[in-house]
Enzyme design. Structure first.
Site, PDB file in Angstrom:
ATOM      1  CB  ALA A  98      87.408   7.061  65.840  1.00 17.50           C
ATOM      2  NE  ARG A  99      91.740   5.542  60.029  1.00 19.28           N
ATOM      3  CZ  ARG A  99      91.316   5.624  58.598  1.00 19.28           C
ATOM      4  NH1 ARG A  99      90.517   4.947  58.121  1.00 19.28           N
ATOM      5  NH2 ARG A  99      91.956   6.546  57.963  1.00 19.28           N
ATOM      6  CD  GLU A 100      94.629   8.819  63.500  1.00 18.77           C
ATOM      7  OE1 GLU A 100      94.754   9.694  64.417  1.00 18.77           O
ATOM      8  OE2 GLU A 100      94.510   8.804  62.396  1.00 18.77           O
ATOM      9  NE  ARG A 155      90.418  10.849  58.419  1.00 21.64           N
ATOM     10  CZ  ARG A 155      91.849  11.354  58.596  1.00 21.64           C
ATOM     11  NH1 ARG A 155      92.644  10.515  58.886  1.00 21.64           N
ATOM     12  NH2 ARG A 155      92.075  12.768  58.386  1.00 21.64           N
ATOM     13  CG  HIS A 211      96.939  12.699  64.360  1.00 22.35           C
ATOM     14  ND1 HIS A 211      95.597  12.523  63.750  1.00 22.35           N
ATOM     15  CD2 HIS A 211      97.060  13.954  64.799  1.00 22.35           C
ATOM     16  CE1 HIS A 211      95.132  14.021  63.974  1.00 22.35           C
ATOM     17  NE2 HIS A 211      95.775  14.667  64.625  1.00 22.35           N
ATOM     18  CB  SER A 212      98.722   6.159  64.924  1.00 19.40           C
ATOM     19  OG  SER A 212      97.385   5.638  64.721  1.00 19.40           O
ATOM     20  CD  GLU A 262      99.778  11.192  61.703  1.00 17.61           C
ATOM     21  OE1 GLU A 262      99.587  10.252  62.030  1.00 17.61           O
ATOM     22  OE2 GLU A 262      99.118  12.122  60.943  1.00 17.61           O
TER      23      GLU A 262
HETATM   24 ZN   LIG Z   1      94.997  11.079  62.621  1.00 13.84          ZN
END
Ligand SMILES: [Zn+2]
Length: 425
Positions: free
Chosen positions: A186-188, A243, A315-316, A391
């Site tokens: 969620a935070r990415e 997350r 992702h990050s 990422e």
């Molecule tokens: Zn991730």
């Protein structure tokens, strides 16, 4: 390593989060450290529990570089410094970084006509979840004869997991699939923005760029920018660093399962947690999150249809292009050499606009073990030719809270990489 990760996760359970008057978690005064424990990992394990640190990410790939990024609350900073660990400060004040991301911007919708592309200004700011859905609708109506809105099941809280399907001259569902999942964590936030930017470029250039046309004429694209809508909304209303999904479980007050440790393949191995409070909690049973069921069912359908040529889970942070496998550091895919060269050359293409460097290689050996991760399932169960995770920016300075003025450059460099990949895979 495993026990260290569990300890960090357990520690994050105990954090007494402060809330502002709107009920949002306040991160003012939190510092982010990159800790390199070296030989003293065991001591690090023993000492960290009391710090109430938030587990951001870690790199297990190379022993000499093994490091952990943790956010330490202000009340425990002196205790952390007293540990005298080898560390560097990545962020002096996480609250200030969150402020630098900017307020969520207004999105007016496509103002010109139903057939007009939305403005590129979408990529100058972050937006509310509902605006992401409107943006997707606007993109679709600007390309109405070659696209449709799709859904992939529902989230735990009942939201449709929404996306878009694009196709070219062969007509709908006629070609092997390119399947993209964004924002499972969620935070990415940068991941959904980049997936939308790639969608935008495909749609905007299909009719005026023969190379881009060739991508859509060769592949059907199935693009889901936000596959964890409940978690994403929660990062906007309540806790920017959330997350997981927002699934409740009987017998625990802890909320959330890591949807990317929940895939029903090599599910119960290293790199996932059995502890419901952990950031990498894998669930009670393989595949028991609604979000995983939704995106997996769509992937299974694509695999049983014209096959999956390329899957990317976006992702990050860290700047990695990760090929299979995550469950094992020694297992090797049959087309590993081709995967390696494609990943390296994709990274070179990404570096062209701004010099941003991406590291490439198999997930476990390059970054960390990830049992129950998407790319292993898609590779071995769905027989995708390329099952990757990427990422995005950055390498830790801003981490998950990448400033809004980096959205567009990140999109631009990744589009360069994807143009190489689509043409050469
Ligand atoms: Zn991730």
């Amino acid at each position: 390593m495993k026990s260290l990760h569990l300890l960090l996760s357990v520690a994050s359970l105990a954090v007494a989060l402060r809330l502002d008057r709107r009920g949002k978690v306040v991160y003012d005064g939190y510092k982010i450290f990159r800790v390199t424990p070296g030989e003293s990992v065991a001591d690090f394990e023993a000492q960290l529990e009391s710090l109430e640190a938030i587990d951001l990410t870690h790199n297990h790939g190379h022993v000499e570089e093994e490091h952990f990024d943790i956010a330490v609350p202000p009340e425990n900073l002196s205790a952390f410094e007293g540990l005298n660990l080898t560390s560097e400060v990545l962020t002096d004040d996480l609250g200030a970084d969150i402020a630098l991301e900017g307020e969520l911007a207004e999105y007016p919708g496509s103002e010109l006509s139903a057939a007009a592309l939305p403005s590129l200004s979408w990529f100058n700011a972050y937006h509310a979840y509902d605006d992401h859905l409107t943006f997707l609708k606007d993109i679709q109506s600007s390309f109405s004869s070659n696209s449709e809105l799709i859904t992939a099941g529902k989230s735990f809280e009942g939201r449709a997991i929404q996306g878009i399907h694009l196709w070219g001259s062969g007509g709908k569902d006629s070609k092997p699939a390119v399947y993209f999942n964004g924002n499972v964590h969620a935070r990415e936030w940068i991941s959904s923005k980049v997936v939308e930017y790639l969608t935008y470029q495909l749609v905007a250039n299909y009719n005026n760029d023969t190379t881009v046309k060739s991508f859509l004429d060769k592949y059907d694209f199935y693009i889901l920018p936000i596959v964890n809508p409940d978690g994403f909304l929660y990062t906007q209303t309540t806790n920017r660093l959330w997350r997981k999904n927002r699934q409740t479980r009987s017998g625990t007050s802890a909320i959330g399962t890591d949807v990317n440790r929940n895939w029903p393949y090599k599910w119960d191995g290293e790199g996932s947690s059995t502890s419901p409070g952990s950031e990498t909690y894998r669930g009670v049973a393989a595949g028991d999150t609604p979000e995983n069921t939704g995106i997996r069912t769509l992937g299974d359908q694509l695999a049983n249809g014209n096959g999956i040529k390329l899957y990317i889970d976006w992702h990050s942070y860290g700047q990695y292009i990760l090929t299979p496998y995550g469950y094992s550091c020694s297992a090797v895919v049959s087309n590993q050499a081709k995967q390696n060269s494609l990943a390296k050359n994709t990274a070179s293409a990404i570096a062209k606009p701004y010099g941003t460097r991406f590291t490439t290689g198999p997930t476990c050996a390059t970054l960390y073990a990830t049992a129950g991760g998407s790319n292993d399932y898609v590779t071995d169960v769905n027989k995708a030719e390329y099952g990757w995770a990427i990422e995005l920016r950055d390498t830790g300075r801003n981490g998950f809270t990448l400033p809004a003025n980096q959205i567009l450059p990140t999109g631009i460099e990744i589009w360069e990489g994807m143009k190489y990949l689509f043409a050469n895979m």
